[in-house]
Design an enzyme around this catalytic site. Structure first.
Site, PDB file in Angstrom:
ATOM      1  N   LYS A  73      -1.361   4.499  -7.293  1.00  0.00           N
ATOM      2  CA  LYS A  73      -1.349   4.031  -5.904  1.00  0.00           C
ATOM      3  C   LYS A  73      -0.062   3.287  -5.574  1.00  0.00           C
ATOM      4  O   LYS A  73       0.254   3.095  -4.397  1.00  0.00           O
ATOM      5  CB  LYS A  73      -2.570   3.153  -5.629  1.00  0.00           C
ATOM      6  CG  LYS A  73      -3.854   3.950  -5.666  1.00  0.00           C
ATOM      7  CD  LYS A  73      -3.859   5.023  -4.598  1.00  0.00           C
ATOM      8  CE  LYS A  73      -5.086   5.907  -4.709  1.00  0.00           C
ATOM      9  NZ  LYS A  73      -5.107   6.964  -3.700  1.00  0.00           N
TER      10      LYS A  73
HETATM   11  C1  LIG Z   1      -8.320   4.448 -10.278  1.00  0.00           C
HETATM   12  C2  LIG Z   1      -8.152   5.630  -9.383  1.00  0.00           C
HETATM   13  N1  LIG Z   1      -8.125   6.842  -9.914  1.00  0.00           N
HETATM   14  C3  LIG Z   1      -7.966   7.932  -9.135  1.00  0.00           C
HETATM   15  C4  LIG Z   1      -7.852   7.853  -7.789  1.00  0.00           C
HETATM   16  C5  LIG Z   1      -7.752   9.107  -6.962  1.00  0.00           C
HETATM   17  O1  LIG Z   1      -6.529   9.374  -6.429  1.00  0.00           O
HETATM   18  P1  LIG Z   1      -6.398  10.033  -5.001  1.00  0.00           P
HETATM   19  O2  LIG Z   1      -6.711   8.989  -3.999  1.00  0.00           O
HETATM   20  O3  LIG Z   1      -4.963  10.454  -4.956  1.00  0.00           O
HETATM   21  O4  LIG Z   1      -7.320  11.196  -4.865  1.00  0.00           O
HETATM   22  C6  LIG Z   1      -7.909   6.612  -7.213  1.00  0.00           C
HETATM   23  C7  LIG Z   1      -7.856   6.495  -5.765  1.00  0.00           C
HETATM   24  O5  LIG Z   1      -8.159   5.519  -5.152  1.00  0.00           O
HETATM   25  C8  LIG Z   1      -8.066   5.476  -8.018  1.00  0.00           C
HETATM   26  O6  LIG Z   1      -8.134   4.243  -7.502  1.00  0.00           O
END
Ligand SMILES: Cc1ncc(COP(=O)(O)O)c(C=O)c1O
Length: 370
Positions: A73
């Protein structure tokens, strides 16, 4: 040549040698980074030995846990902030609003501090105290909101949007406010298209058979999936979906549905799983941007995620968060389906340390799994 000339020539040559040595030394192999945002991206790739040996495939993990804010993020938060800066909408003292229960708030809070902005993060009031304390320690204003449906104006995402609008509309408030909007803001998938995808492609020397990951906003799978499909047309893009999420059925059968949606059976949470960060019961703009590139999906139960988390610690010394455990469980299933000799890339999204009081509490205490 006279001895005095030889003497001066010697001094001149020595001077040149010392100058060259110093200038080479100054251009050291070690880069000194200018601020925290320069540490974002270019994370390493790790071979997960246990999964590779068990399946005969090469299972690789993009280590997003190595970002300065602890998750992918950081890339998204930086992309969103820079986009607002380029559009002249952020100056020192302005406020960035976001509705998030997780990593995006942490990344925004970190970058806001380093650039002189305020971060105001709306979270559901059942968010773990660990995360709330982390956000507060990073200097964010944290507002706890009662969990509500996404169509309710009091949903934490809608609340963050309306608070930003209030500041913009207040003539007496000199500050500007922006709403990061990670779910619908398409800067999200574009950042992964421009950075995470190319990094994976380069780190694999252009040779990989599949990329598998979960979707929270959908930004990662959409951006990386789109990039990899353009570069390696035969690559398989596969969704790893936790129980309780409707995306699995949406990808497999074109219907957004999960059995917990049955009348009277839905629990309090939007997605009924111990897994945080992935799983969704709506298709966001970021997910839509990559939906056409997704070839398949695996559903991973909480029990399977817990077992994989334990496995990665005991065999590989990898202490991962819940979404990473889902990703690795799906990578293993995909490896078994494809058969030996394939190279599969997944993502370690964040550390188990962020999940100590929920996922890892269950994982450590209950030996039979949830
Ligand atoms: C710890 C974690 N893993 C994976 C993701 C997933 O990523 P994306 O938002 O790009 O789908 C997030 C999203 O908030 C996350 O916080």
């Amino acid at each position: 040549m006279r001895s005095s000339q030889a003497f001066y020539l010697g001094i001149a040559v020595g001077g040149v040698v010392v100058f060259l040595y110093n200038s080479l030394r100054k251009k050291s192999q070690y880069k000194i980074y200018g601020d925290v945002s320069e540490l974002i991206g270019n994370t390493p790739i790790l071979r997960i030995n246990s999964l590779s040996e068990e399946t005969g495939c090469e299972v690789l993990a993009k280590m997003e846990v190595y970002e300065p804010g602890g998750s992918a993020k950081d890339r998204v938060a930086l992309g969103i902030i820079e986009d607002y800066e380029k559009r002249g909408l952020l100056k020192k003292g302005d406020v960035i609003f976001e509705g998030t229960s997780g990593s995006t708030g942490i990344s925004l809070a970190m970058l806001a501090r380093s650039r002189g902005y305020e971060a105001h993060i709306c979270v559901p009031d059942d968010t773990s105290t660990n995360k709330i304390r982390l956000l507060e320690s990073l200097g964010a204003n944290v507002e706890k909101v009662r969990p509500a449906s996404i169509i309710d104006k009091n949903h934490y995402v809608n609340k963050a949007r309306s608070l930003a609008e209030q500041i913009c509309n207040d003539q007496d408030d000199p500050r500007n406010a922006v709403f990061a909007d990670q779910f619908e803001n398409e800067v999200n998938w574009k950042v992964h298209y421009q950075t995470t995808g190319p990094e994976i492609y380069r780190q694999c020397d252009g040779s990989l058979d599949a990329f598998v990951t979960g979707a929270g906003t959908g930004g990662t799978i959409a951006g990386v999936g789109r990039y990899l499909k353009q570069k390696v047309p035969n690559v398989r893009i596969v969704l790893a979906d936790p129980q309780g999420s409707g995306l699995y059925n949406s990808v497999k059968y074109g219907v957004m549905y999960d059995s917990v949606e049955k009348e009277g059976s839905r629990k309090r949470h939007q997605v009924d799983t111990v897994v945080e960060g992935i799983g969704l019961n709506r298709r966001t703009k970021n997910f839509e941007a990559g939906a056409m590139y997704i070839d398949d999906a695996f559903r991973i139960t909480d029990k399977e995620a817990v077992e994989m988390a334990r496995h990665l610690v005991s065999k590989d010394g990898l202490f991962v968060g819940s979404s990473s455990a889902v990703n690795c469980a799906a990578a293993k299933k995909l490896a078994e389906q494809l058969g030996p000799g394939h190279r599969i890339v997944t993502v370690i999204c964040d550390s188990g340390a962020r999940h100590l009081n929920k996922f890892w509490k269950i994982t450590s205490e209950d030996t039979s799994g949830p």
